[in-house]
Design a protein around this motif. Structure first.
Motif, mmCIF file in Angstrom:
data_model
loop_
_atom_site.group_PDB
_atom_site.id
_atom_site.type_symbol
_atom_site.label_atom_id
_atom_site.label_comp_id
_atom_site.label_asym_id
_atom_site.label_seq_id
_atom_site.Cartn_x
_atom_site.Cartn_y
_atom_site.Cartn_z
ATOM 1 N N MET A 144 28.125 49.050 39.036
ATOM 2 C CA MET A 144 27.346 49.808 40.017
ATOM 3 C C MET A 144 28.306 50.484 40.977
ATOM 4 N N CYS A 145 28.089 51.763 41.234
ATOM 5 C CA CYS A 145 28.924 52.541 42.140
ATOM 6 C C CYS A 145 28.169 52.724 43.457
ATOM 7 N N TYR A 146 28.822 52.358 44.550
ATOM 8 C CA TYR A 146 28.221 52.426 45.880
ATOM 9 C C TYR A 146 29.162 53.154 46.835
ATOM 10 N N HIS A 175 30.909 47.532 41.865
ATOM 11 C CA HIS A 175 30.675 46.089 41.772
ATOM 12 C C HIS A 175 30.012 45.811 40.432
ATOM 13 N N GLN A 176 30.585 44.850 39.718
ATOM 14 C CA GLN A 176 30.063 44.411 38.427
ATOM 15 C C GLN A 176 29.576 42.983 38.605
ATOM 16 N N VAL A 225 35.597 38.911 43.058
ATOM 17 C CA VAL A 225 37.014 39.066 42.753
ATOM 18 C C VAL A 225 37.326 40.564 42.734
ATOM 19 N N LEU A 226 38.390 40.974 43.423
ATOM 20 C CA LEU A 226 38.851 42.359 43.369
ATOM 21 C C LEU A 226 39.752 42.492 42.138
ATOM 22 N N LEU A 227 39.218 43.134 41.078
ATOM 23 C CA LEU A 227 39.962 43.242 39.820
ATOM 24 C C LEU A 227 40.981 44.366 39.817
ATOM 25 N N GLY A 228 40.767 45.391 40.623
ATOM 26 C CA GLY A 228 41.702 46.501 40.620
ATOM 27 C C GLY A 228 41.314 47.548 41.639
ATOM 28 N N ARG A 229 42.274 48.438 41.889
ATOM 29 C CA ARG A 229 42.048 49.546 42.825
ATOM 30 C C ARG A 229 42.572 50.825 42.163
ATOM 31 N N PHE A 243 37.362 48.020 42.471
ATOM 32 C CA PHE A 243 36.490 47.506 41.427
ATOM 33 C C PHE A 243 36.358 46.002 41.618
ATOM 34 N N TRP A 244 35.169 45.569 42.033
ATOM 35 C CA TRP A 244 34.870 44.160 42.288
ATOM 36 C C TRP A 244 34.018 43.598 41.163
ATOM 37 N N MET A 245 34.135 42.308 40.942
ATOM 38 C CA MET A 245 33.290 41.609 39.977
ATOM 39 C C MET A 245 32.914 40.260 40.571
ATOM 40 N N SER A 246 31.692 39.827 40.269
ATOM 41 C CA SER A 246 31.304 38.502 40.749
ATOM 42 C C SER A 246 32.225 37.467 40.110
ATOM 43 N N ARG A 247 32.611 36.465 40.883
ATOM 44 C CA ARG A 247 33.530 35.420 40.402
ATOM 45 C C ARG A 247 32.952 34.724 39.165
ATOM 46 N N GLU A 248 31.651 34.500 39.163
ATOM 47 C CA GLU A 248 30.998 33.849 38.021
ATOM 48 C C GLU A 248 31.133 34.705 36.763
#
Length: 141
Positions: A55-57, A43-44, A69-73, A93-98
């Protein structure tokens, strides 16, 4: 691993190009972390300090929702002959929409560098940290 980078599978509707990739070093570290912790995710978020590093969880530990937003897998399963037929090892790989609103024009590459990252990210005890390198997108014709 013979490749220098692994592109993520496309996940955004209407797009046919990858927005995020992993360096070979990042793939190697993720495989070690997967062996230790099981399924993983990134998550970014936006902001400063640890919020500006990916961050890796363990998969599902960070709750995502409409603000993300799911940017990729990625599939980090080994591609060598001795592990042929191994199970898939997906890493979302997720990123906050903002944050995506600011970075939507960039391609992101997750790399590994020496140094202490966040105490919450799984690579932290190994004395390394994930780092995002960004380049302007080469928009498909």
């Amino acid at each position: 691993m013979t490749t220098t980078r692994l592109d993520a599978a496309v996940t955004l509707p209407g797009e046919d190009f990858s927005r995020v990739a992993l360096t070979a070093d990042a793939v190697e570290l993720l495989r070690k972390l997967w062996a230790r912790h099981g399924a993983l995710m990134f998550h970014q978020s936006g902001g400063c300090c640890d919020g500006s590093a990916p961050m890796c969880y363990p998969a599902g530990e960070f709750q995502t929702g409409a603000a993300d937003v799911l940017l990729g897998r990625f599939d980090i399963a080994s591609d060598d002959a001795e592990n042929a037929g191994a199970e898939h090892q997906p890493v979302d790989f997720w990123m906050s929409r903002e944050q995506f609103a600011y970075w939507s024009h960039t391609h992101l590459t997750v790399d590994v560098v020496q140094g202490r990252g966040s105490g919450f990210s799984l690579e932290s005890p190994d004395g390394v940290r994930f780092l995002v390198r960004s380049t302007l997108m080469n928009w498909p014709a």
